[in-house]
Design an enzyme around this catalytic site. Structure first.
Site, PDB file in Angstrom:
ATOM      1  N   CYS A   1       1.313  -6.727   0.521  1.00  0.00           N
ATOM      2  CA  CYS A   1       0.988  -5.447   1.139  1.00  0.00           C
ATOM      3  C   CYS A   1      -0.441  -5.020   0.835  1.00  0.00           C
ATOM      4  CB  CYS A   1       1.984  -4.378   0.717  1.00  0.00           C
ATOM      5  SG  CYS A   1       2.133  -4.233  -1.047  1.00  0.00           S
TER       6      CYS A   1
ATOM      7  N   HIS B   1     -11.688 -16.444  -7.430  1.00  0.00           N
ATOM      8  CA  HIS B   1     -11.036 -15.293  -6.799  1.00  0.00           C
ATOM      9  C   HIS B   1      -9.514 -15.430  -6.861  1.00  0.00           C
ATOM     10  CE1 HIS B   1     -10.470 -11.928  -4.086  1.00  0.00           C
ATOM     11  NE2 HIS B   1      -9.628 -12.690  -3.393  1.00  0.00           N
TER      12      HIS B   1
ATOM     13  N   ALA C   1      16.551  17.563  -5.377  1.00  0.00           N
ATOM     14  CA  ALA C   1      16.495  16.345  -4.570  1.00  0.00           C
ATOM     15  C   ALA C   1      15.058  15.912  -4.319  1.00  0.00           C
ATOM     16  CB  ALA C   1      17.225  16.567  -3.252  1.00  0.00           C
TER      17      ALA C   1
END
Lengths: 281, 458
Positions: free
Chosen positions: B51, B97, B188
């Site tokens: 992601c 890298h 909540a």
């Protein structure tokens, strides 16, 4: 044989010192995990100590707790034994960080005291031997329960004050509570057996108000504290800081009885010839 | 052989760019790998898509990333929107890298450990797709080794780096293992829910949701697999819970000192851990003074997070040093790998010369007996061997340092070895012309890829 016993004892003593350092380093360090090395040292030290006690017993043909120093050494041995029994795989190094220094320090302090031999009666009377062995093993277990209680209190302070940077490898509160409880239960049982055998001996051989002997009084007081703790914890279900204080207080009372009477030289539980059998007071 | 990486990450690109260039499923990765290896000059490839980053690692025949760019442009849909976000790294820089990525040094949260598994998955996917040859496999192996060492030898992955993780860490310090524990969530709020989910993952088995309106409590309880109560049942719920997570939107305290005092008596002082992550706070601060109550608010937890983040930064220097060590290992491997083919080409070149020279004098030696000819053959072979002995020894001895690399380059030029590769390694290819050209640039034993174009350069 006595020379070999002394040599082994020196080795055990040195290894306990090294194990204490390793456990301390493990507790304070953030990087490398020293716990297994420390545990291995504790095992090695205990084995050497066991060998030393066995050689001592065989060499002198009597139980290895006839002098004050021997008794303290035997108690230290039982502290480490109790630790290795509750931590059989080296998974509770935080407890070791309290137990091993305690074992080392008690031997160290005892070695600075003049050591008198006990009444020759100790080497002859079996019920007396059982009384002493039970009591000393009980002290070992209670000493470790005390260690767990101190670990609990330190951890509790740490969490309460939110100083979480240090001592991140300390035992969790619940684990400390569980360990302290089992150890106190075992120690209490042994202490009870020690008291019963002691009473049998005293009833048979001592005259006068032996129940007022300082050691008998402190032992009964300590026994009562532990009884109160076990009742509160296991019957009433009480937990937390105050129950841990009971374990600390109980141990202090027992130690005061054991060390105090010998340092002050009062009563019949002093390691000196004639004390046990005499009618003193 | 040239290792290259072209990609983008959370630092160089916003989410909407990253999501357009993501390869979220193994099937997509496999298809992309096949496609990219079908391009001219791309010998091996692997894709790391998480992601926070999409990176295309490749072993190229020449020092140009144009084909990789073209592939990414094609995937992305247009060129202009993408180029500004892409980074290109070649050779050892690309290897460095990947190692930093595997070690968590390039992550959004410094030292996070998930990326190591993602690097491993990227390697496996490339292996399954058949696009990871010797070079890419070795590169990823070294990167994984670097990542593992960094995790084992430094503290870079230690400490909670989110509020909910900090709460779980504290719960462990109080209760040890969390299996069989019970948690109560008051209100909540989202962080509260996240924390309880994390606790449930750690083994917390019984969950109670307390909310002002029972209806919402039920909804959350259903999704968490727990039971619901309204605020009337709060004290009862607290009496049985080990961990209380409070995150209501109330403007005043919901949990009061006298209430907790009663609860503690009912609990026989059994320790309770109260996490107040609401702002304004849900729990009266005085509650924290009660014995056996451990109250932590959002500031406490954030301070913990901050502490572990700065701890990680301190560890980063050690991690970088480990990465450099592993990079050196990889570079040594790469150099060592380059020596073999040069040596065999050199031997082959001299053998060609020897045979050509012998052929020239063939006629004039016609009078020699077969035995003499054999002797001549042995003599010339011996001379060639003797001449080559020391250079070969030197080249091998210096295989893994920079000087050796220069020697190798010099030998290739002096003996015109690069031109040889065509006939040497592509001779078995059915139609070797175009690929042979790609191969010529490479100093490595790169056999020409078969015609399907997706075979790795082994």
């Amino acid at each position: 044989m006595i020379g070999a016993a002394d040599c082994l004892f020196g080795i055990a003593y040195t290894i306990y010192f090294l194990a204490s350092i390793a456990y301390g380093a493990n507790l304070f360090a953030k990087g490398t995990d020293w716990s297994l090395a420390a545990w291995a040292l504790a095992v090695a030290g205990w084995l050497a100590h066991t060998g030393a006690l066995a050689l001592l017993g065989l060499g002198k043909h009597h139980a290895p707790f006839t002098t004050f120093f021997e008794s303290v050494s035997f108690m230290s041995w039982s502290v480490v034994l109790a630790y290795l029994l509750v931590d059989r795989r080296g998974k509770a190094p935080a407890l070791g960080a309290f137990a091993l220094p305690l074992a080392f320090l008690t031997i160290f302090v005892a070695s600075t005291q003049p050591s008198y031999g006990a009444d020759p009666l100790v080497t002859r009377d079996h019920s007396l031997k059982i009384h002493i062995a039970m009591s000393l093993l009980g002290y070992g277990s209670l000493a470790l329960a005390f260690c767990a209680a101190v670990a609990y209190l330190v951890q509790e302070r740490r969490l309460k004050r939110k100083r979480l940077g240090l001592l991140s490898r300390l035992i969790s509160l619940d684990e400390a509570d569980n360990l302290a409880n089992s150890l106190a239960a075992v120690g209490f049982a042994l202490l009870t057996l020690g008291l019963i055998t002691g009473f049998i001996f005293a009833y048979r051989d001592w005259r006068g108000l032996w129940a007022l002997d300082p050691k008998v009084v402190t032992s009964l007081a300590g026994w009562a504290v532990y009884a109160a703790y076990l009742y509160a914890h296991n019957v009433k279900g009480w937990r937390g800081r105050k129950t841990m204080f009971l374990l600390v207080v109980g141990f202090c009372v027992v130690v005061a009885g054991f060390v105090g009477v010998n340092v002050a030289g009062v009563g019949r539980h002093v390691y000196r010839p004639g004390a046990f059998g005499g009618d003193g007071l | 052989m040239f290792v290259a990486v072209v990609g983008l990450n959370h630092k160089t690109s916003p989410l909407h760019v990253r999501e357009r260039l993501a390869f979220p499923t193994p099937a997509r990765v496999a298809a992309a790998l096949t496609a990219v290896c079908g391009r001219p000059g791309v010998l091996e490839a692997a894709i790391l898509s998480t992601c926070n980053r999409t990176e295309l690692y490749a072993c190229l025949a020449d020092e140009s990333c144009a084909e990789l760019d073209a592939f990414l442009h094609h995937t992305y849909g247009n060129r202009e929107g993408l180029d500004a976000h892409l980074y290109h790294k070649m050779g050892d820089e690309a290897a460095h890298h990947l190692m930093r990525v595997a070690a968590g040094l390039d992550s959004m949260i410094l030292g996070e450990g998930q990326v190591l598994g993602q690097v491993r998955a990227a390697m496996q996917m490339a292996e399954e797709a058949g696009t990871a040859g010797r070079v890419i496999s070795a590169l990823f192996r070294h990167a994984l080794a670097a990542g593992k060492r960094v995790r084992a030898e430094t503290q870079i992955g230690r400490g909670a780096v989110s509020v909910s993780a900090a709460a779980v860490e504290l719960a462990r310090e109080i209760f040890g293992h969390l299996s069989g524990r019970s948690a109560l969530i008051v209100g909540a709020g989202e962080t509260g829910e996240l924390t309880v989910r994390l606790l449930a993952e750690q083994g917390v088995s019984s969950i109670i949701v307390a909310n002002r309106t029972l209806c919402r409590a039920h909804a959350l309880a259903n999704s968490l697999g727990g039971s619901a109560v309204n605020f009337d049942g709060l004290e009862d719920a607290m009496a049985s819970a080990d961990i209380v997570v409070s995150s209501t939107a109330a403007t005043h305290a919901v949990i009061h000192k006298d209430q907790v005092q009663r609860v503690m008596r009912r609990r026989h002082q059994r320790p309770i851990f109260i996490i107040d992550i609401a702002v304004p706070r849900d729990v009266e601060p005085d509650v924290g003074r009660l014995e056996n109550v451990f109250l932590y608010d959002i500031d406490d937890l954030q301070a913990m997070v901050q502490r572990s983040l700065s701890g990680r930064e301190k560890e980063a220097a050690r991690a970088e040093a480990i990465v450099r060590e592993e990079l050196e290992e990889f570079v040594a491997w790469r150099r060592g790998m380059a020596v073999g083919p040069v040596l065999s080409n050199l031997q082959r070149r001299l053998e060609e010369i020897r045979q050509a020279e012998l052929a020239k004098v063939e006629r004039r030696l016609a009078h020699l007996s077969p035995k003499d000819r054999e002797l001549l053959d042995l003599l010339t072979k011996g001379i060639v061997k003797r001449i080559l002995k020391e250079p070969i020894r030197q080249l091998k001895a210096r295989a893994d340092d920079e000087e050796g690399e220069q020697y190798l380059r010099a030998v290739r030029h002096l003996f015109a070895l690069d031109g040889m590769r065509e006939e040497l390694q592509c001779e078995n290819g059915p139609d070797s012309e175009p690929d042979a050209m790609e191969c010529t640039e490479s100093p490595l034993p790169i056999s020409c890829p078969p015609r399907n174009g997706r075979e790795a350069c082994t």
